[in-house]
Write an enzyme that holds these catalytic residues in place. Structure first.
Site, PDB file in Angstrom:
ATOM      1  N   LYS A  26     110.195 -32.205  53.495  1.00  0.00           N
ATOM      2  CA  LYS A  26     111.083 -32.464  54.631  1.00  0.00           C
ATOM      3  C   LYS A  26     112.388 -31.713  54.395  1.00  0.00           C
ATOM      4  O   LYS A  26     113.052 -31.906  53.381  1.00  0.00           O
ATOM      5  CB  LYS A  26     111.347 -33.960  54.761  1.00  0.00           C
ATOM      6  CG  LYS A  26     112.358 -34.280  55.845  1.00  0.00           C
ATOM      7  CD  LYS A  26     112.476 -35.757  56.089  1.00  0.00           C
ATOM      8  CE  LYS A  26     113.527 -36.037  57.143  1.00  0.00           C
ATOM      9  NZ  LYS A  26     113.627 -37.462  57.437  1.00  0.00           N
ATOM     10  N   ARG A  56     118.501 -38.015  66.349  1.00  0.00           N
ATOM     11  CA  ARG A  56     119.647 -38.818  65.922  1.00  0.00           C
ATOM     12  C   ARG A  56     120.382 -39.385  67.138  1.00  0.00           C
ATOM     13  O   ARG A  56     120.978 -40.464  67.051  1.00  0.00           O
ATOM     14  CB  ARG A  56     120.565 -37.985  65.017  1.00  0.00           C
ATOM     15  CG  ARG A  56     119.869 -37.660  63.681  1.00  0.00           C
ATOM     16  CD  ARG A  56     120.714 -36.800  62.761  1.00  0.00           C
ATOM     17  NE  ARG A  56     119.920 -36.350  61.603  1.00  0.00           N
ATOM     18  CZ  ARG A  56     120.306 -35.414  60.752  1.00  0.00           C
ATOM     19  NH1 ARG A  56     121.489 -34.813  60.913  1.00  0.00           N
ATOM     20  NH2 ARG A  56     119.538 -35.057  59.749  1.00  0.00           N
ATOM     21  N   LYS A  98     122.591 -34.071  54.918  1.00  0.00           N
ATOM     22  CA  LYS A  98     121.549 -34.668  54.078  1.00  0.00           C
ATOM     23  C   LYS A  98     121.021 -33.673  53.045  1.00  0.00           C
ATOM     24  O   LYS A  98     119.909 -33.818  52.545  1.00  0.00           O
ATOM     25  CB  LYS A  98     120.416 -35.196  54.976  1.00  0.00           C
ATOM     26  CG  LYS A  98     120.877 -36.241  55.999  1.00  0.00           C
ATOM     27  CD  LYS A  98     119.715 -36.969  56.685  1.00  0.00           C
ATOM     28  CE  LYS A  98     120.229 -38.046  57.649  1.00  0.00           C
ATOM     29  NZ  LYS A  98     119.125 -38.823  58.262  1.00  0.00           N
ATOM     30  N   GLU A 156     106.966 -30.588  45.675  1.00  0.00           N
ATOM     31  CA  GLU A 156     107.203 -31.898  46.310  1.00  0.00           C
ATOM     32  C   GLU A 156     105.882 -32.537  46.742  1.00  0.00           C
ATOM     33  O   GLU A 156     105.672 -33.739  46.564  1.00  0.00           O
ATOM     34  CB  GLU A 156     108.118 -31.742  47.532  1.00  0.00           C
ATOM     35  CG  GLU A 156     109.599 -31.608  47.189  1.00  0.00           C
ATOM     36  CD  GLU A 156     110.222 -32.960  46.834  1.00  0.00           C
ATOM     37  OE1 GLU A 156     109.495 -33.958  46.730  1.00  0.00           O
ATOM     38  OE2 GLU A 156     111.451 -33.004  46.635  1.00  0.00           O
ATOM     39  N   LYS A 211     107.849 -31.082  57.624  1.00  0.00           N
ATOM     40  CA  LYS A 211     108.766 -31.391  58.718  1.00  0.00           C
ATOM     41  C   LYS A 211     110.048 -30.594  58.559  1.00  0.00           C
ATOM     42  O   LYS A 211     110.587 -30.554  57.455  1.00  0.00           O
ATOM     43  CB  LYS A 211     109.072 -32.884  58.674  1.00  0.00           C
ATOM     44  CG  LYS A 211     110.057 -33.355  59.693  1.00  0.00           C
ATOM     45  CD  LYS A 211     110.318 -34.805  59.478  1.00  0.00           C
ATOM     46  CE  LYS A 211     111.394 -35.244  60.447  1.00  0.00           C
ATOM     47  NZ  LYS A 211     111.908 -36.542  60.130  1.00  0.00           N
ATOM     48  N   SER A 241     112.153 -33.660  67.123  1.00  0.00           N
ATOM     49  CA  SER A 241     112.877 -33.815  68.388  1.00  0.00           C
ATOM     50  C   SER A 241     113.466 -32.510  68.907  1.00  0.00           C
ATOM     51  O   SER A 241     113.417 -32.238  70.108  1.00  0.00           O
ATOM     52  CB  SER A 241     113.976 -34.855  68.198  1.00  0.00           C
ATOM     53  OG  SER A 241     114.838 -34.477  67.129  1.00  0.00           O
ATOM     54  N   TYR A 282     106.290 -36.125  70.212  1.00  0.00           N
ATOM     55  CA  TYR A 282     106.742 -36.877  71.381  1.00  0.00           C
ATOM     56  C   TYR A 282     105.923 -36.500  72.613  1.00  0.00           C
ATOM     57  O   TYR A 282     105.992 -37.154  73.636  1.00  0.00           O
ATOM     58  CB  TYR A 282     108.234 -36.612  71.636  1.00  0.00           C
ATOM     59  CG  TYR A 282     109.094 -36.998  70.453  1.00  0.00           C
ATOM     60  CD1 TYR A 282     109.550 -38.305  70.301  1.00  0.00           C
ATOM     61  CD2 TYR A 282     109.424 -36.071  69.467  1.00  0.00           C
ATOM     62  CE1 TYR A 282     110.312 -38.672  69.207  1.00  0.00           C
ATOM     63  CE2 TYR A 282     110.183 -36.419  68.363  1.00  0.00           C
ATOM     64  CZ  TYR A 282     110.625 -37.723  68.238  1.00  0.00           C
ATOM     65  OH  TYR A 282     111.366 -38.080  67.145  1.00  0.00           O
TER      66      TYR A 282
END
Ligand code: PBG
Length: 333
Positions: free
Chosen positions: A203, A213, A226, A242, A257, A283, A322
């Protein structure tokens, strides 16, 4: 396997296999079906069935009862699973993200309502604190530093509460080190041996999460970025490390992602590891297609289906999106 053509032009004319729809369908290597989709949706705690999120046209926040209806819709459309994300009332947020582990909290109620409405539709929950924290980070923070091990302990509490509420797939999206292993052993210790873990393994610290968000209400509270826990967009080898770590810790499925800007990572992960690889069409990817389509700059339905095809072609077992209900309908469900 040799990919070299067996002959040269004019013996070989690739257009022969493109000349009509029937033959294009016959030789197509990749297909998308509703079985490939996980429907991501955001729930809120109010009575309004749907609340429009301006940066997510067509993907409103849903009330718990509307989400239950969505689960029935998923069942009708042949969509196997729903991923649920909460919009938490700002007054209920605190630095510890306390409501993340509330068994009567919004996520648990939504999970229960969806499983009640459509028991054979899978429900997946994010394991991360960002919807619940007053600072918008996925973990605990002290003097501006995100604490790893203390965050993991909070995340385990959250994951266990979600699992007890009936969640089928826990999806740790926090990117703390060691969280998959701790989650797996906590589930085993509670006898919850059949809960699947889909690790947000690779990610990235991405600009494409912006509209999400807005949807969960963390955009206005998030302090800083982040980058100390999500991955650097320049790294691909690290993604393989990872993923390997999360698999060794007990992940059943892994995720890359964002999706479309990271198809190289999807392809490498799917080729390197023999377990289902998913991508999250996040998104910002959704919003870009919707915005361009709304302006008449692209054909929205075609761009949607082409993007989903691209994920499958790159090696995905499925896509969190979505677009799921609209795509399923466009696919004839
Ligand atoms: C948070 C989380 C994020 C998304 C899913 N879980 C955003 C973030 O890390 O800030 C993004 C989803 C999307 O953009 O659609 N743990």
């Amino acid at each position: 396997m040799s990919k070299a053509p067996l002959a040269a032009f004019p013996a070989i004319r690739p257009r022969r296999l493109r000349r009509e729809d029937w033959i294009r369908r016959l030789v197509r290597e990749t297909t998308v079906t509703p079985n490939d989709l996980i429907w991501s949706l955001v729930v809120h705690d109010g009575p309004e069935p749907e609340i429009v999120v301006p940066s997510m046209p067509g993907a409103p926040r849903m009330s718990v009862s509307r989400a239950a209806e969505a689960a029935r819709e998923a069942k009708r459309l042949g969509i196997p699973a729903i991923a649920v994300f909460p919009y938490i009332d700002p007054a209920k947020k605190d630095p510890q993200g306390s409501t993340a582990s509330d068994p009567d909290g919004l996520v648990c109620r939504a999970v229960a309502a969806m499983k009640d409405a459509a028991p054979d539709v899978g429900v997946m929950c994010d394991v991360a604190l960002d919807p619940f924290t007053s600072h918008g980070h996925d973990g605990l923070i002290e003097n501006g530093v995100i604490l790893n091990d203390a965050s993991v302990e909070r995340l385990i509490e959250q994951g266990l509460v979600q699992a007890r509420a009936g969640c089928d797939i826990l999806a740790p999206s926090d990117m703390m080190d060691g969280r998959v292993g701790r989650l797996r052993s906590a589930l085993e210790a509670e006898g919850m041996t059949d809960i699947a873990i889909m690790a947000y393994a690779a990610k990235y610290a991405s600009a494409f999460y912006g509209p999400y968000r807005d949807a969960i209400g963390s955009a206005s509270v998030l302090t800083g970025d982040k980058k100390t826990y999500q991955m650097d967009p320049g790294n691909a080898e690290e993604a393989l490390r990872e993923v390997a770590l999360d698999i060794s810790e007990g992940a059943d499925m892994v995720m890359v992602k964002p999706g479309m800007p990271y198809l190289d990572i999807v392809h490498r992960v799917a080729a390197a590891f023999a377990l289902p690889t998913f991508a999250f069409q996040v998104s910002g990817e959704y919003a870009m297609i919707q915005a361009a389509a709304a302006n008449g700059w692209i054909d929205g339905d075609r761009a949607m289906l082409e993007s989903l095809m691209a994920f499958k072609r790159a090696g995905c077992a499925g896509v969190i999106t979505y677009f799921a209900p609209r795509a399923a309908r466009a696919l004839g469900a």
